[in-house]
Design a protein around this motif. Structure first.
Motif, mmCIF file in Angstrom:
data_model
loop_
_atom_site.group_PDB
_atom_site.id
_atom_site.type_symbol
_atom_site.label_atom_id
_atom_site.label_comp_id
_atom_site.label_asym_id
_atom_site.label_seq_id
_atom_site.Cartn_x
_atom_site.Cartn_y
_atom_site.Cartn_z
ATOM 1 N N GLN A 71 44.216 -15.955 16.502
ATOM 2 C CA GLN A 71 44.457 -17.297 16.341
ATOM 3 C C GLN A 71 45.736 -17.729 16.927
ATOM 4 O O GLN A 71 46.490 -16.951 16.851
ATOM 5 N N ASP A 128 44.846 -15.152 23.062
ATOM 6 C CA ASP A 128 45.937 -13.795 22.848
ATOM 7 C C ASP A 128 46.655 -13.546 24.032
ATOM 8 O O ASP A 128 46.678 -12.694 24.803
ATOM 9 N N PRO A 147 52.016 -15.556 16.227
ATOM 10 C CA PRO A 147 50.845 -16.311 17.069
ATOM 11 C C PRO A 147 51.542 -17.479 18.013
ATOM 12 O O PRO A 147 52.531 -18.071 17.537
ATOM 13 N N PHE A 151 47.133 -11.159 18.086
ATOM 14 C CA PHE A 151 46.596 -12.162 17.327
ATOM 15 C C PHE A 151 45.062 -12.767 17.542
ATOM 16 O O PHE A 151 45.112 -13.008 19.088
ATOM 17 N N ASN A 182 49.415 -9.497 23.053
ATOM 18 C CA ASN A 182 49.315 -10.487 21.924
ATOM 19 C C ASN A 182 48.187 -9.889 21.049
ATOM 20 O O ASN A 182 47.065 -10.174 21.406
#
Length: 813
Positions: free
Chosen positions: A715, A668, A807, A713, A711
C-alpha cells in the motif's frame, strides 16, 4: 567603412568586393585590417581563390546576422583566416563574440561571453542545452520579458567539452522541430550543411513537425539532372550528417523527396535574415509531405513465390530506409538500426511482403525478430498461417539463455589476489549517465563516504566527451554540478571505454594502472530497451565478464546491479536471495533474460575464484554481490526517468483518453535516491559485519551474495494513485478501463494515426502482461507481482536504509 550594398549600382560579386577593398586601401589613410559581413557574402567569397587571399590579408574576419554553415567556417579557418563570430539582438545589442587566441584556438563557432552572471547567464534546459538570459545590469538591454527585469532570449547554446565559458549556438527554443514523441531538434544547421556541401541543390527543407520521424524536400538547382542522380549525390551527404546527428533527427532514404520547381520561382519563402518561414513552407508543400508519410515509398508489391524472393524484398525494404546494406545474420541493434528506422521498415515490409494489404505486423516486430533472417522466417509463417507453439518458443529462448551463459562462464585461468587492504578507496562505476547510475554517483560525492576517487567508465570518444555527458545528465536530474565539486570531495575521473573490448578500450599500461588503483567495481550500465531480444544484449554480458576479470586482477570487490525481472517468473511464492538456476524464472524479455545470464556469469566467476582460494570460509570476504533492484520512481525533487514503464503508461492518458484499471497492483516503487544509498551501503562494505555470525559464513562458499533492493509495501496501490490523479485533474474526470481495453485502444491509436508516442516501445510488453489470456508467465507460472514476494532478509540485515523504508505517499509519487 566599406559599404557593400551600393543600392543596385553594382552587383555583390567577389570581384566587386575585391575591387572595393583595394580602392579603400588605396584611398584611406587608416589601414583596412578588419572585414565583416553576413554569412551569404563569406560563403560566396569562399568559392573564389582571390577572395580567400583577400580575407587572409585581414587581421580579423567577422560574421554575424545569421548562422554561417559550419563547413564554410571550418574551411576559412583551415585556410589561416582569423574568423570571429559575433552575436547580438535588437533587444539587447551586442552580446558576445568568439574572439580568442587565433593561433592556438580554432573553435570559431564557440562564443566567449563576459564571465559575470550579473550581466549574462546560461540557464540549463533539456538535452544538455542552456538558454541565454540577459540580466538587468546589461547596459545595452532595451527590453525585458521577466519580472526581475531580465530578458530570456530563447537562444539555446551547448557548452564546449573542454574550453570553459565557451558556448556554441544550437537553436531557437521557439523554432525547433518537435516530433510526435516530444523529441526536438533544430533543422536549420542540417539544412545549411547540406546546401554547403553541394551545388546541385538551391534549397532544402526538413519537415516532420508532429510526425514520427523527419523527412526532407530537395530543390534542384538545375532541371537537367535526373532525380536518381540527384538522390545518389544528396544521399551521400545526408548519410554523413546523419552520423553526426541525434537518432531522432536522422533522415531515412525513403523520406528524401525531390521537388522540381521552375528556376524563376522561389522554392521557399524566407525572412529578411534568410531563414526559412517554416509554417509557410509546410503549407505550400503540404501535399508532398502528406504523401511522404501516407506512402512508405516502396514500389508496388511484387509477386513473391519463393523464400529467396521474400528475402530480397525484405533486404530492399531495409535499404530504402537505411540507405545501406546490412548483414542478414547480425543483430539489428548492433548494426545501429534505431527504433524510428524500425517503424519505417515495418511499414515498407507490410506493403511489399504481405499478401493482404489489411494485415498488420506488431509495432515492434523488427526488434522482436532481431535480424533479417529471423524476420524472413516470421514473414514466412505469417504468409503461410503457421506459427510455432508457444511452448516450443519458450524452450528455444531458454536454450539460448543457457548457451550464452556457457560462452561467458570460463574463469578457469583467474587467480584471486588478496582484497585491497590499503588506505585508498577507489570506486569504479559504470552507467553514470543512466538514471540509477547518476544517483549512485551523486551519493558517492555528497554523502559521508570515505572515498578517495571515483572512476567513471563512459561510452565516449574522449575524456572530455565522457565528462560532458556525465555532467549534463547530473544537471538534468537536479543533482550535483561536477564543475563545482570542492577539493574536499572525491576526485572524479571520466574514462572513455568500450566494454565489449578485451582491454575495455585502454592501452596496456593504462589498463595496468587502472587495475592497481581500483578497490570496488559497481557495474550499473545496461541497455534498457524492452523490445530487444537476448542476442542484442550479448555485448552487455561480454562486458560484464571483462569487468569481472578486471576486478579479479585488481583484488577488488565486484557489485553487479541486476533486476528483479531476472527472477520475476519464478514458480516460488517467495523468491529467495539466491542465484537462480532455471532460465524460465526470468520474464520473457531480452532485458530480463540478459540479466539472468549475467547473474550466471557472476556465479561462475565466484565459483572459479573460490576453487583457487585456499583460505577457509571464515577468513573470506564477500568480494562479489548481485543486487536485484525493483521498480524505481522519482527522486526527492520529483524528477523521474521518463522512459520508465509507469511514467510512459500514465502519459498515454493524453493520447487515448483513459488509463488501465490494475487490480491489486501495489505501488511498490522505490525512490531512486533511496536505491542508490542502499546500493552503496552494500558495495562499500557496511554489510561485512553480518559475517561475524558463523551461520552466515556458509553463504560465502556457495555463491555471490544476492540482495533484493526494493519497496516491500503493498500500500498504497494503483487505485489510490488514480484517485490522486483525479484529485489534481481539476474535476475533468479520469476514465479508467479494463487493461485489455486500454491496450487495444493504445495499439489502435498508435497504428491508425502513425503516432510515435514514446509508449509504443512497451506496447508489446503491456499486451503480453495485461491481456486476460496472458495473466500468467509463458511457462504457466505465477504472474509477476500478483501473489509473489521477494525475500529481503539479507538486504534488511545489511542495509539500514532499507530497514527505515516507509510506504510511498502522494507527495513522493
Amino acid at each position: 567603412m566599406i559599404w557593400f550594398f551600393p543600392e543596385g549600382l553594382a552587383p555583390i560579386t567577389a570581384p566587386n568586393i575585391i575591387s572595393a577593398v583595394a580602392h579603400a586601401r588605396k584611398k584611406c589613410d587608416a589601414p583596412v585590417h578588419y572585414f565583416t559581413s553576413v554569412p551569404y557574402i563569406l560563403q560566396m567569397l569562399f568559392e573564389d581563390k582571390h577572395a580567400v587571399e583577400l580575407l587572409q590579408s585581414m587581421d580579423l574576419v567577422g560574421v554575424g546576422g545569421a548562422p554561417l554553415p559550419p563547413a564554410i567556417g571550418d574551411g576559412l579557418v583551415a585556410a589561416g583566416i582569423n574568423l570571429v563570430s559575433r552575436m547580438g539582438s535588437m533587444e539587447c545589442g551586442f552580446l558576445m563574440s568568439s574572439h580568442r587566441n587565433y593561433q592556438q584556438d580554432r573553435e570559431w563557432q564557440y562564443l566567449r561571453p563576459i564571465q559575470d552572471e550579473r550581466y549574462l547567464q546560461f540557464e540549463p534546459r533539456d538535452n544538455g542545452l542552456s538558454e541565454l538570459v540577459v540580466k538587468p545590469a546589461w547596459p545595452l538591454r532595451v527590453k525585458t520579458n521577466r519580472d526581475d527585469g531580465s530578458y530570456a532570449t530563447a537562444d539555446l547554446f551547448e557548452p564546449h567539452e573542454t574550453i570553459p565559458n565557451a558556448w556554441r549556438y544550437h537553436s531557437r527554443a521557439d523554432s525547433q522541430l518537435v516530433l510526435a514523441n516530444g523529441k526536438k531538434f533544430d533543422p536549420a544547421p542540417m539544412e545549411a550543411d547540406i546546401l554547403a556541401a553541394t551545388n546541385i541543390l538551391r534549397d532544402v527543407f526538413i519537415f516532420g513537425s508532429g510526425k514520427n520521424y523527419p523527412g526532407i524536400l530537395l530543390f534542384p538547382s538545375s532541371l537537367d539532372m535526373s532525380d536518381t542522380a540527384i538522390l545518389e549525390t544528396a544521399w551521400a551527404i545526408i548519410q554523413k550528417i546523419n552520423s553526426q546527428s541525434q537518432g531522432h533527427a536522422r533522415i531515412s532514404r525513403s523520406m528524401v523527396i525531390i521537388v522540381s520547381v521552375p528556376l524563376d520561382e522561389a522554392a521557399l519563402q524566407k525572412s529578411s535574415k534568410g531563414t526559412i518561414l517554416r509554417n509557410q513552407a509546410e503549407e505550400q508543400y503540404k501535399s508532398w509531405i502528406e504523401a511522404a508519410y501516407s506512402k512508405p515509398g516502396s514500389a508496388a508489391p511484387v509477386q513473391i513465390t519463393s523464400r529467396d524472393q521474400l528475402f530480397q524484398a525484405v533486404l530492399e525494404c531495409f535499404f530504402r530506409v537505411l540507405g545501406r546494406n546490412i548483414d542478414p545474420d547480425e543483430d539489428l541493434f548492433r548494426q545501429n538500426v534505431d527504433s524510428m528506422a524500425c517503424l519505417q521498415i515495418r511499414a515498407q515490409v507490410m506493403e511489399a511482403c504481405l499478401p493482404d494489404p489489411e494485415e498488420q505486423l506488431p509495432l515492434n516486430i523488427i526488434y522482436e525478430c532481431g535480424s533479417v533472417n529471423n524476420l524472413v522466417k516470421h514473414l514466412e509463417q505469417v504468409r503461410s498461417g503457421e506459427f510455432l507453439e508457444k511452448q516450443d518458443q519458450n524452450e528455444r529462448r531458454h536454450q539460448l539463455m543457457r548457451h550464452m551463459a556457457d560462452r561467458y562462464r570460463d574463469f578457469s585461468s583467474s587467480l584471486r589476489p588478496k582484497i585491497h587492504q590499503g588506505s585508498r578507496n577507489v570506486v569504479v562505476l559504470t552507467g553514470a549517465t543512466g538514471f540509477l547510475g547518476a544517483h549512485i554517483l551523486h551519493s558517492l560525492l555528497c554523502k559521508e563516504q570515505k572515498i578517495d576517487a571515483v572512476y567513471l567508465l563512459v561510452r565516449a570518444k574522449t575524456p572530455e566527451d565522457a565528462y560532458q555527458r556525465v555532467a549534463r545528465v547530473l544537471t538534468g536530474y537536479g543533482l550535483i554540478d561536477l564543475r563545482q565539486i570542492s577539493h574536499t570531495k572525491p576526485s572524479v575521473v571520466c574514462l572513455p571505454c568500450d566494454l565489449s573490448d578485451g582491454a575495455i578500450g585502454f592501452s596496456t599500461q593504462h589498463l595496468d594502472d587502472f587495475s592497481k588503483a581500483s578497490t570496488t567495481f559497481i557495474h550499473t550500465a545496461w541497455t534498457v530497451n524492452f523490445n530487444l531480444r537476448l542476442p542484442s544484449f550479448e555485448d552487455q554480458v561480454s562486458g560484464t565478464q571483462q569487468l569481472i576479470q578486471l576486478a579479479i586482477k585488481s583484488g577488488a570487490k565486484f557489485v553487479f546491479i541486476s533486476s528483479i525481472a531476472a527472477v520475476s517468473c519464478s514458480a516460488s511464492h517467495l523468491i529467495r536471495e539466491d542465484v537462480s538456476e532455471d532460465p524460465a524464472d526470468a520474464s520473457p524479455m531480452g532485458y530480463s533474460e540478459s540479466k539472468w545470464v549475467a547473474e550466471q556469469v557472476c556465479a561462475a566467476a565466484y565459483k572459479a575464484v573460490t576453487a583457487t582460494d585456499s583460505a577457509p570460509a571464515s577468513e573470506m570476504l564477500p568480494w562479489m554481490s548481485i543486487i536485484r533492484v525493483g521498480q524505481l520512481c522519482g527522486n526527492k525533487l520529483g524528477i523521474w526517468n521518463k522512459s520508465e514503464a509507469y511514467p510512459l503508461m500514465l502519459s498515454t492518458e493524453s493520447l487515448v483518453g483513459c488509463l488501465p484499471r490494475l487490480e491489486d497492483q501495489p505501488l511498490d516503487w522505490l525512490p531512486v535516491d533511496t536505491a542508490a544509498d542502499a546500493i552503496l551501503e552494500i558495495a562499500l562494505g557496511a554489510h561485512a559485519k553480518m559475517f561475524k555470525n558463523p551461520s552466515q559464513q556458509s553463504n560465502l562458499a556457495t555463491g555471490p551474495l544476492v540482495y533484493h533492493v526494493l519497496n516491500p509495501f503493498t500500500q498504497p496501490d494503483w487505485s489510490q494513485l488514480l484517485s490522486w490523479i483525479s484529485e489534481d485533474d481539476l474535476g475533468r474526470g479520469l476514465e479508467v478501463v479494463p487493461p485489455s481495453e486500454w491496450v487495444t485502444r493504445l495499439e489502435d491509436t498508435l497504428a491508425q494515426t502513425n503516432e510515435h508516442h514514446p509508449s509504443h516501445v512497451l506496447v508489446g510488453l503491456w499486451k503480453g502482461s495485461l491481456a486476460p489470456e496472458e495473466m500468467a508467465c509463458p511457462t504457466g507460472k505465477i504472474r509477476p507481482g500478483s501473489v509473489q514476494s521477494y525475500e529481503m532478509t539479507r538486504a534488511k540485515q545489511s542495509v539500514p536504509t532499507l530497514r527505515d523504508l516507509e510506504p510511498l505517499d502522494k507527495q513522493r509519487v
